[in-house]
Scaffold this active site. Sequence first.
Site, short mmCIF file in Angstrom:
data_model
loop_
_atom_site.label_atom_id
_atom_site.label_comp_id
_atom_site.label_asym_id
_atom_site.label_seq_id
_atom_site.Cartn_x
_atom_site.Cartn_y
_atom_site.Cartn_z
N HIS A 72 0.84 -1.19 0.00
CA HIS A 72 0.00 0.00 0.00
C HIS A 72 0.88 1.25 0.00
O HIS A 72 1.77 1.39 0.83
CB HIS A 72 -0.90 0.03 1.23
CG HIS A 72 -2.08 -0.90 1.13
ND1 HIS A 72 -3.13 -0.87 2.01
CD2 HIS A 72 -2.36 -1.88 0.25
CE1 HIS A 72 -4.03 -1.78 1.66
NE2 HIS A 72 -3.56 -2.42 0.60
N TYR A 201 -9.33 5.43 7.34
CA TYR A 201 -9.45 5.86 8.73
C TYR A 201 -10.58 6.88 8.81
O TYR A 201 -10.58 7.88 8.08
CB TYR A 201 -8.14 6.50 9.21
CG TYR A 201 -7.05 5.50 9.49
CD1 TYR A 201 -6.80 5.05 10.79
CD2 TYR A 201 -6.25 4.98 8.46
CE1 TYR A 201 -5.80 4.13 11.06
CE2 TYR A 201 -5.25 4.06 8.73
CZ TYR A 201 -5.04 3.64 10.03
OH TYR A 201 -4.04 2.72 10.29
N PRO A 293 -3.77 0.59 18.65
CA PRO A 293 -3.54 0.10 17.29
C PRO A 293 -3.73 1.14 16.20
O PRO A 293 -3.46 0.86 15.04
CB PRO A 293 -4.56 -1.04 17.15
CG PRO A 293 -5.64 -0.70 18.12
CD PRO A 293 -4.96 -0.02 19.27
N LYS A 297 1.63 0.34 15.01
CA LYS A 297 3.04 0.32 15.43
C LYS A 297 3.43 -0.90 16.25
O LYS A 297 4.62 -1.19 16.40
CB LYS A 297 3.33 1.58 16.25
CG LYS A 297 3.31 2.85 15.44
CD LYS A 297 4.54 2.96 14.58
CE LYS A 297 4.43 4.10 13.59
NZ LYS A 297 4.25 3.68 12.22
N TYR A 385 3.74 7.11 9.81
CA TYR A 385 2.98 5.90 9.50
C TYR A 385 3.86 4.82 8.88
O TYR A 385 3.75 3.64 9.23
CB TYR A 385 1.82 6.23 8.56
CG TYR A 385 0.77 5.15 8.49
CD1 TYR A 385 -0.27 5.11 9.42
CD2 TYR A 385 0.80 4.15 7.52
CE1 TYR A 385 -1.24 4.11 9.37
CE2 TYR A 385 -0.15 3.15 7.46
CZ TYR A 385 -1.17 3.14 8.39
OH TYR A 385 -2.11 2.13 8.35
#
Length: 394
Positions: A72, A201, A293, A297, A385
Amino acid sequence: MRTQVAIIGAGPSGLLLGQLLFKAGIDTIILERQSGDYVLSRIRAGILEQVTTDLMDEVGVGQRMHKEGLVHGGIDMLFGGQRHRIDLNQLTGGKNVMVYGQTELTRDLMHARADAGLPTVYEARNVAVHDFDGKTPRVTYEKDGQSFEIQCDFIAGCDGFHGVCRASAPRSAIQEFEKVYPFGWLGLLSETPPVHDELIYVNSPRGFALCSQRSHTRSRYYLQVPLTDKVENWSDDAFWAELRLRLDAQGRDALITGPSIEKSIAPLRSFITEPMRFGRMFLAGDAAHIVPPTGAKGLNLAATDVKYLSSALIDFYQDKSESGIDGYSARCLKRIWKGERFSWWFTQLMHRFPGDEAIAAKFQQAELDYLIHSEAGARTIAENYVGLPLDFAQ
């Protein structure tokens, strides 16, 4: 029994450490209190940073990951009814993340250890660690009604948040930092195509949601729910109905529903232990730190821990140097606190907190709008990220 490193815990961090040490010719025994099937039944994270995929390649078990994993290059953020893409690849100079379930990663490592004939003791009961403050640590356990002892040079505590290793550290020598969040994530796994080819998200007036995936045919969805909710009170139909309410029109139209394979509610916490070394016992992964979560990480910080620990142990055995083991805790914690901060910040940004006044949601919307429309703001999300590069500088 005698080994060089006794590893407590056969989750991904313990298994990865075992493979890294095996490649360097260092003997290990892994003890796990659960069965192998139970370990593989645990549904966990599925987002791998480059550091984790590189480590899987380093130990020679990355073939299936590269074949079946999904690369991704971005994530979508949905707020105010509008969807916005964060281009991870462009904003970080070509870095991506990979979607590959932790269960599958664990399976690959488990098979590699078995194929190499390396010892792993499952269903080891009453595991205890001894004398790790000296040069002759010991581990005792019970198996099939018999008692056993392992003499070793070092103990690696990869046995999770509730494991024996951190609990055995002297209370006077340990400091713990913790933040418990006032909500949980209700997760549903289904054999359905993902609603989108990248993660979404969602910051919604009804609470946070996350649309994730494990493959082209298996999806993982999450809803923010009160800590008082019980999973048995959430039918599949109720879950899908609530997810639709938190999505935009595009997501609702694309959503394909089906029966759940697994459904559970996970509490969220930030937790860090300092230090991560006690004499000749080291903590790694969830034994030393837990992250919410939201930032993806947890597994990646654990992978970094075992990379630093394996390098330190290899230096000890090959170069007779103790600088790596002396610096292990500080090196790990420097990276861990950065991952914890991002996960805390991202959680604060995307969730609705009970008791917040209406102005809190307005602040979130303003910050999200800034982050999306500022290249510097979007890069802040992207760089954190995809994960910071490993730093082996002393």
